[in-house]
Design a protein around this motif. Structure first.
Motif, PDB file in Angstrom:
ATOM      1  N   ASP A 202      47.664  43.698  15.687  1.00 50.01           N
ATOM      2  CA  ASP A 202      46.146  43.588  16.277  1.00 50.01           C
ATOM      3  C   ASP A 202      45.909  42.418  15.937  1.00 50.01           C
ATOM      4  OD1 ASP A 202      46.527  42.810  13.429  1.00 50.01           O
ATOM      5  OD2 ASP A 202      45.645  44.487  12.237  1.00 50.01           O
ATOM      6  N   GLY A 203      46.563  41.650  15.855  1.00 56.03           N
ATOM      7  CA  GLY A 203      46.997  40.132  15.576  1.00 56.03           C
ATOM      8  C   GLY A 203      47.318  39.245  14.694  1.00 56.03           C
ATOM      9  N   ALA A 204      47.491  40.695  13.272  1.00 56.79           N
ATOM     10  CA  ALA A 204      47.591  40.177  12.161  1.00 56.79           C
ATOM     11  C   ALA A 204      49.007  40.644  11.509  1.00 56.79           C
ATOM     12  CB  ALA A 204      46.505  39.159  11.552  1.00 56.79           C
ATOM     13  N   HIS A 205      48.522  41.609  11.651  1.00 55.68           N
ATOM     14  CA  HIS A 205      49.294  42.635  11.472  1.00 55.68           C
ATOM     15  C   HIS A 205      50.113  44.063  12.557  1.00 55.68           C
ATOM     16  CE1 HIS A 205      48.267  41.630   7.279  1.00 55.68           C
ATOM     17  NE2 HIS A 205      46.564  41.260   8.280  1.00 55.68           N
ATOM     18  N   ARG A 206      51.360  44.762  11.546  1.00 59.05           N
ATOM     19  CA  ARG A 206      51.249  45.276  12.780  1.00 59.05           C
ATOM     20  C   ARG A 206      50.433  46.947  11.452  1.00 59.05           C
ATOM     21  NH1 ARG A 206      56.657  43.452  11.828  1.00 59.05           N
ATOM     22  NH2 ARG A 206      57.905  42.624  13.346  1.00 59.05           N
ATOM     23  N   VAL A 207      49.801  48.285  12.816  1.00 59.51           N
ATOM     24  CA  VAL A 207      49.111  48.554  12.517  1.00 59.51           C
ATOM     25  C   VAL A 207      49.938  49.902  12.615  1.00 59.51           C
ATOM     26  CG1 VAL A 207      47.143  47.248  12.158  1.00 59.51           C
ATOM     27  CG2 VAL A 207      47.518  48.958  14.206  1.00 59.51           C
ATOM     28  N   SER A 208      49.199  51.038  11.734  1.00 57.98           N
ATOM     29  CA  SER A 208      49.579  52.539  12.060  1.00 57.98           C
ATOM     30  C   SER A 208      49.028  53.233  12.563  1.00 57.98           C
ATOM     31  CB  SER A 208      51.521  53.041  11.051  1.00 57.98           C
ATOM     32  OG  SER A 208      50.201  53.262   9.289  1.00 57.98           O
ATOM     33  N   ALA A 209      47.519  52.646  12.499  1.00 57.95           N
ATOM     34  CA  ALA A 209      46.485  53.939  12.506  1.00 57.95           C
ATOM     35  C   ALA A 209      46.683  54.201  14.477  1.00 57.95           C
ATOM     36  CB  ALA A 209      44.848  53.251  12.446  1.00 57.95           C
ATOM     37  N   VAL A 210      45.564  54.805  13.856  1.00 57.94           N
ATOM     38  CA  VAL A 210      45.223  55.963  15.335  1.00 57.94           C
ATOM     39  C   VAL A 210      43.674  55.797  15.916  1.00 57.94           C
ATOM     40  CG1 VAL A 210      44.866  58.684  16.326  1.00 57.94           C
ATOM     41  CG2 VAL A 210      46.931  57.623  14.943  1.00 57.94           C
ATOM     42  N   CYS A 211      43.664  55.615  16.985  1.00 53.84           N
ATOM     43  CA  CYS A 211      42.279  55.498  17.606  1.00 53.84           C
ATOM     44  C   CYS A 211      42.773  56.609  18.542  1.00 53.84           C
ATOM     45  CB  CYS A 211      41.614  53.685  17.466  1.00 53.84           C
ATOM     46  SG  CYS A 211      42.405  51.944  17.925  1.00 53.84           S
ATOM     47  N   CYS A 212      41.132  57.047  18.930  1.00 50.00           N
ATOM     48  CA  CYS A 212      40.534  57.686  20.622  1.00 50.00           C
ATOM     49  C   CYS A 212      39.801  57.285  21.548  1.00 50.00           C
ATOM     50  CB  CYS A 212      41.176  59.045  20.814  1.00 50.00           C
ATOM     51  SG  CYS A 212      42.707  59.613  19.703  1.00 50.00           S
ATOM     52  N   TRP A 213      40.367  56.983  22.446  1.00 54.24           N
ATOM     53  CA  TRP A 213      39.090  56.867  23.740  1.00 54.24           C
ATOM     54  C   TRP A 213      38.594  58.183  24.261  1.00 54.24           C
ATOM     55  CZ3 TRP A 213      36.214  52.696  25.492  1.00 54.24           C
ATOM     56  CH2 TRP A 213      35.056  53.196  26.645  1.00 54.24           C
ATOM     57  N   ASP A 214      37.288  58.529  24.144  1.00 60.81           N
ATOM     58  CA  ASP A 214      36.719  59.627  24.577  1.00 60.81           C
ATOM     59  C   ASP A 214      36.314  59.099  26.159  1.00 60.81           C
ATOM     60  OD1 ASP A 214      35.284  61.857  25.115  1.00 60.81           O
ATOM     61  OD2 ASP A 214      34.932  62.403  23.676  1.00 60.81           O
ATOM     62  N   THR A 215      36.566  60.027  27.156  1.00 61.64           N
ATOM     63  CA  THR A 215      36.445  59.508  28.091  1.00 61.64           C
ATOM     64  C   THR A 215      35.916  59.951  28.937  1.00 61.64           C
ATOM     65  OG1 THR A 215      37.785  61.558  29.513  1.00 61.64           O
ATOM     66  CG2 THR A 215      38.689  59.043  28.729  1.00 61.64           C
ATOM     67  N   GLU A 216      35.135  60.822  28.353  1.00 60.34           N
ATOM     68  CA  GLU A 216      33.657  61.755  29.034  1.00 60.34           C
ATOM     69  C   GLU A 216      32.678  61.981  27.840  1.00 60.34           C
ATOM     70  OE1 GLU A 216      34.250  65.849  27.630  1.00 60.34           O
ATOM     71  OE2 GLU A 216      35.658  66.474  28.880  1.00 60.34           O
ATOM     72  N   GLN A 217      32.215  60.753  26.638  1.00 64.41           N
ATOM     73  CA  GLN A 217      31.702  60.450  25.586  1.00 64.41           C
ATOM     74  C   GLN A 217      31.101  58.577  25.873  1.00 64.41           C
ATOM     75  OE1 GLN A 217      29.168  61.484  24.223  1.00 64.41           O
ATOM     76  NE2 GLN A 217      29.705  63.040  24.644  1.00 64.41           N
ATOM     77  N   GLY A 218      32.999  58.369  26.734  1.00 64.82           N
ATOM     78  CA  GLY A 218      32.782  57.013  27.066  1.00 64.82           C
ATOM     79  C   GLY A 218      32.939  56.333  26.073  1.00 64.82           C
ATOM     80  N   GLN A 219      33.392  55.627  24.434  1.00 64.46           N
ATOM     81  CA  GLN A 219      33.405  55.192  23.739  1.00 64.46           C
ATOM     82  C   GLN A 219      34.363  55.600  22.656  1.00 64.46           C
ATOM     83  OE1 GLN A 219      29.802  57.376  22.040  1.00 64.46           O
ATOM     84  NE2 GLN A 219      31.240  59.493  20.314  1.00 64.46           N
ATOM     85  N   TRP A 220      34.838  55.067  21.903  1.00 70.26           N
ATOM     86  CA  TRP A 220      36.128  55.068  20.547  1.00 70.26           C
ATOM     87  C   TRP A 220      35.774  55.376  19.844  1.00 70.26           C
ATOM     88  CZ3 TRP A 220      40.895  53.340  21.572  1.00 70.26           C
ATOM     89  CH2 TRP A 220      40.426  52.390  22.691  1.00 70.26           C
ATOM     90  N   GLU A 221      36.884  56.089  19.276  1.00 69.36           N
ATOM     91  CA  GLU A 221      36.477  57.024  17.701  1.00 69.36           C
ATOM     92  C   GLU A 221      37.169  56.586  17.232  1.00 69.36           C
ATOM     93  OE1 GLU A 221      35.246  61.468  19.724  1.00 69.36           O
ATOM     94  OE2 GLU A 221      36.688  61.525  19.533  1.00 69.36           O
ATOM     95  N   ARG A 222      36.882  56.231  15.924  1.00 63.91           N
ATOM     96  CA  ARG A 222      38.161  55.871  14.876  1.00 63.91           C
ATOM     97  C   ARG A 222      38.804  57.515  14.061  1.00 63.91           C
ATOM     98  NH1 ARG A 222      40.398  51.677  12.757  1.00 63.91           N
ATOM     99  NH2 ARG A 222      37.670  49.889  13.923  1.00 63.91           N
ATOM    100  N   TRP A 223      40.440  57.628  14.104  1.00 67.76           N
ATOM    101  CA  TRP A 223      39.996  59.075  14.197  1.00 67.76           C
ATOM    102  C   TRP A 223      40.607  59.098  12.147  1.00 67.76           C
ATOM    103  CZ3 TRP A 223      42.700  62.712  17.412  1.00 67.76           C
ATOM    104  CH2 TRP A 223      42.121  63.190  18.632  1.00 67.76           C
ATOM    105  N   ALA A 224      40.558  60.027  11.451  1.00 67.20           N
ATOM    106  CA  ALA A 224      40.757  60.088   9.926  1.00 67.20           C
ATOM    107  C   ALA A 224      41.846  60.436   9.104  1.00 67.20           C
ATOM    108  CB  ALA A 224      39.573  59.822   8.580  1.00 67.20           C
ATOM    109  N   GLU A 225      42.879  59.449   8.185  1.00 66.27           N
ATOM    110  CA  GLU A 225      43.943  60.157   8.063  1.00 66.27           C
ATOM    111  C   GLU A 225      43.663  61.353   7.130  1.00 66.27           C
ATOM    112  OE1 GLU A 225      46.271  57.492   5.334  1.00 66.27           O
ATOM    113  OE2 GLU A 225      44.878  55.574   6.666  1.00 66.27           O
TER     114      GLU A 225
END
Length: 339
Positions: free
Chosen positions: A92-115
Motif C-alpha cells: 500500500d506504499g508503506a506496508h504489506r497488507v493481507s486485507a481484502v477489499c472488493c469492487w462491486d461492478t454493479e454498484q460501481g463502488q468499493w466495499e471493505r469486507w470485514a474479517e
C-alpha cells in the motif's frame, strides 16, 4: 510488433491509463478491469488506487473508479460471481497488507469486507498469487512477512470469502512451498481432478504443487478458447520440449489456455544489467510428464516485467508492465498472434 520464429504481440490499443506495472487485470462482464500498480520505478512513489475498464470490442478505456480508495501494487485478484473484483493483499506504499477489499461492478463502488471470527491472516502479502477454487474459496501462495521480515518458506492459505455477508477469513494450510515472490500459479487438470502448480519467483526451475482437489471440489468455469488452443498445439508441435520450468524467473505473466499454460516475460534473477525478458513459454499438460517449450523473441522493445496477460473471447491480451529498462511503464494492450 514483437517477432519470434512463429508468434507475435500485436498492439491493438494505446492509452496513458494502461501505463502501469505490478497491477492486476481481470475480465468482468466482458471488460478488462485494471486496478492499481505503479506508474514508475521510483521506490518512494505510492501505488495507484484507480480502476480502469477496457472494452476489447470497442477498444475504448475509461476510469470507472478514481484514485481515492485503497492503493495497491504487487497484489492479486479474483472475480466472484462475475460481479465482484476481490483484491487480496499487496503493497500500500508503506506496508504489506493481507486485507481484502472488493469492487462491486454493479454498484460501481468499493466495499471493505470485514474479517470473519475465525480469521488467521498472514502478517502481510506481496508478490503472491491468489487462485480461485470456487465462488467461496481462494488459494493464496507466496511472499509473507512484514516490511523487513522474510520467510525461508512460502505459506499456503485457504481464503474463504462470502459476498452475502461481505466477510473473509484466512486459514493456514499445513503444507508449504519454497520461498517465492513474483511467481506464477497454474490450476491444471490431472487424472484425479485438479492441482495447483507454482513456478518461478526464486532462483531455480523447480515446480511445486500447492494444492490438490477432486473433480467435484473445483467450481471454476474453464474459458472456451478453441482457436487459441489449436494455435498453441501447432506452435509446440514444431519444437522439442523440456521437463524443466524457466529458471530464475520472476514477475512474469501466466495464463491457462485449455491444456496449456502460457508464460511471458519477467526478469531473470541474474546479476547482469539486462534482466528483463521477452521469451514466450508454453507448458503442455497433454503429455506425461508435461513439457515446457521456449520461444525466444528478437525484439527488445517487447521486453516486459510486472505486466499481466488475460484470456477473453479466444484471444490472449498483454496489458501494461515496465519495458526493457525495468522502470518505464508501457501504455499498450496487445494480443498474441500465432500464424
Amino acid at each position: 510488433m514483437a517477432t519470434g520464429s512463429s508468434w507475435a504481440w500485436k498492439p491493438i490499443a494505446r492509452n496513458v491509463l494502461f501505463a502501469r506495472a505490478y497491477h492486476s487485470c481481470d475480465v468482468v462482464q466482458g471488460k478488462l478491469l485494471l486496478f492499481g500498480g505503479l506508474k514508475s520505478g521510483e521506490p518512494k512513489e505510492p501505488p495507484l488506487g484507480d480502476m480502469v475498464a477496457f472494452d476489447p470490442t470497442l477498444l475504448t478505456a475509461e476510469t470507472v473508479g478514481p484514485n481515492g480508495g485503497d492503493r495497491r501494487s504487487h497484489h492479486d485478484t479474483a472475480v466472484l460471481a462475475n460481479r465482484w473484483l476481490c483484491v487480496v493483499g499487496g503493497w500500500d506504499g508503506a506496508h504489506r497488507v493481507s486485507a481484502v477489499c472488493c469492487w462491486d461492478t454493479e454498484q460501481g463502488q468499493w466495499e471493505r469486507w470485514a474479517e470473519g471470527p475465525s480469521n488467521d491472516p498472514p502478517v502481510g502479502l506481496s508478490s503472491h498469487t491468489c487462485t480461485k477454487v470456487s465462488e467461496h474459496e481462494l488459494r493464496v501462495v507466496g511472499r509473507e512477512g512484514g516490511l523487513r521480515t522474510q520467510r525461508r518458506f512460502a505459506s499456503i492459505y485457504t481464503l474463504r470469502v462470502n459476498p452475502a455477508t461481505k466477510t473473509y477469513w484466512y486459514k493456514e494450510e499445513e503444507s508449504r512451498t519454497a520461498s517465492r515472490a513474483g511467481h506464477s500459479a497454474m490450476l491444471l487438470r490431472d487424472a484425479g481432478g485438479y492441482q495447483l502448480v507454482v513456478f518461478g519467483g526464486r532462483d531455480s526451475s523447480d515446480c511445486e504443487v500447492a494444492g490438490r482437489w477432486g473433480k467435484g471440489k473445483i467450481h471454476v468455469e474453464s474459458i472456451h478458447a478453441p482457436k487459441m488452443t489449436e494455435q498453441l498445439s501447432r506452435l509446440v508441435g514444431s519444437e522439442n520440449g523440456s521437463r524443466q520450468a524457466p529458471k530464475g524467473l520472476r514477475h512474469q505473466s501466466c495464463t491457462v489456455v485449455g491444456p496449456f499454460a502460457v508464460a511471458f516475460g519477467g526478469e531473470t534473477l541474474t546479476k547482469g544489467r539486462d534482466t528483463v525478458c521477452n521469451d514466450l513459454y508454453v507448458y503442455d499438460t497433454r503429455c506425461s510428464p508435461p513439457s515446457w517449450f521456449r520461444f525466444p523473441c528478437s525484439d527488445r522493445g517487447q521486453k516486459r516485467v510486472g505486466h499481466r496477460t488475460c484470456l477473453w473471447n479466444d484471444k490472449l491480451y498483454l496489458v501494461g508492465g515496465f519495458g526493457p529498462d525495468g522502470k518505464t511503464p508501457c501504455p499498450e494492450i496487445c494480443v498474441l498472434e500465432i500464424p
